[in-house]
Design a protein around this motif. Structure first.
Motif, PDB file in Angstrom:
ATOM      1  N   LYS A  44       0.838  -1.201   0.000  1.00 21.37           N
ATOM      2  CA  LYS A  44       0.000   0.000   0.000  1.00 21.37           C
ATOM      3  C   LYS A  44       0.873   1.252   0.000  1.00 21.37           C
ATOM      4  O   LYS A  44       0.601   2.213  -0.733  1.00 21.37           O
ATOM      5  N   ALA A  45       1.939   1.244   0.787  1.00 21.62           N
ATOM      6  CA  ALA A  45       2.855   2.388   0.829  1.00 21.62           C
ATOM      7  C   ALA A  45       3.542   2.579  -0.523  1.00 21.62           C
ATOM      8  O   ALA A  45       3.678   3.708  -1.012  1.00 21.62           O
ATOM      9  N   ILE A  49       3.266   5.890  -3.030  1.00 22.57           N
ATOM     10  CA  ILE A  49       4.448   6.575  -3.570  1.00 22.57           C
ATOM     11  C   ILE A  49       4.377   6.647  -5.092  1.00 22.57           C
ATOM     12  O   ILE A  49       4.638   7.693  -5.694  1.00 22.57           O
ATOM     13  N   GLN A  50       4.000   5.537  -5.723  1.00 25.23           N
ATOM     14  CA  GLN A  50       3.919   5.514  -7.188  1.00 25.23           C
ATOM     15  C   GLN A  50       2.843   6.470  -7.698  1.00 25.23           C
ATOM     16  O   GLN A  50       3.044   7.130  -8.727  1.00 25.23           O
ATOM     17  N   LEU A  51       1.726   6.563  -7.003  1.00 25.78           N
ATOM     18  CA  LEU A  51       0.686   7.506  -7.424  1.00 25.78           C
ATOM     19  C   LEU A  51       1.179   8.945  -7.300  1.00 25.78           C
ATOM     20  O   LEU A  51       0.899   9.785  -8.162  1.00 25.78           O
ATOM     21  N   VAL A  55       1.537  11.718 -10.321  1.00 28.50           N
ATOM     22  CA  VAL A  55       1.007  13.082 -10.271  1.00 28.50           C
ATOM     23  C   VAL A  55       2.105  14.067 -10.661  1.00 28.50           C
ATOM     24  O   VAL A  55       1.881  14.990 -11.458  1.00 28.50           O
ATOM     25  N   GLU A  56       3.305  13.873 -10.136  1.00 31.90           N
ATOM     26  CA  GLU A  56       4.420  14.763 -10.474  1.00 31.90           C
ATOM     27  C   GLU A  56       4.822  14.629 -11.939  1.00 31.90           C
ATOM     28  O   GLU A  56       5.061  15.624 -12.621  1.00 31.90           O
ATOM     29  N   ALA A  57       4.900  13.404 -12.437  1.00 33.75           N
ATOM     30  CA  ALA A  57       5.345  13.171 -13.813  1.00 33.75           C
ATOM     31  C   ALA A  57       4.392  13.779 -14.837  1.00 33.75           C
ATOM     32  O   ALA A  57       4.825  14.241 -15.895  1.00 33.75           O
TER      33      ALA A  57
END
Length: 119
Positions: A44-45, A49-51, A55-57
């Motif tokens: 889940k963590a 982080i990947q989400l 968002v940044e990418a």
């Protein structure tokens, strides 16, 4: 006792001892459950982080939290009624990631090639 009967009794007793020695160790269910819960927490963590990286990418980190939440809610509502929209979004997403691997990453503007919004 005859030798055959004595040999059978000795063999039977040896087999029983071997069976007791080969018994499985009892499972520690609590430890297994704890390990599974820890793995789920870790996954889940990692997903969170990947989400955030996504968002940044895409450049969506420039939006306010409220605007980003609104965009995502609108997308979920539209996805329920228009599966063709999800297909278009999937194509755009695949193109984004393919272009990102060739160029080493890029910031999206939220607009397609014609300057129109894709949603």
């Amino acid at each position: 006792m005859s030798d055959a009967v004595l040999a059978y009794v000795v063999e039977y007793g040896t087999d029983q001892q071997d069976k007791r020695q080969k018994m499985r160790k009892p499972r520690d269910i609590d430890a297994e459950l704890k390990a599974l819960q820890e793995k789920a927490k870790q996954l889940k963590a990692q997903r969170t982080i990947q989400l955030g990286e996504l968002v940044e990418a895409t450049g969506a980190d420039t939006l306010s939290i409220e605007a980003l939440a609104g965009v995502l809610l609108a997308a979920v509502e539209q996805a329920d009624g228009k599966p063709e929209a999800v297909a278009r979004w999937t194509e755009r997403g695949a193109a984004f990631f393919q272009a990102g691997t060739k160029k080493g990453g890029r910031k999206g503007t939220g607009n397609d090639q014609n300057g129109a919004s894709g949603a």
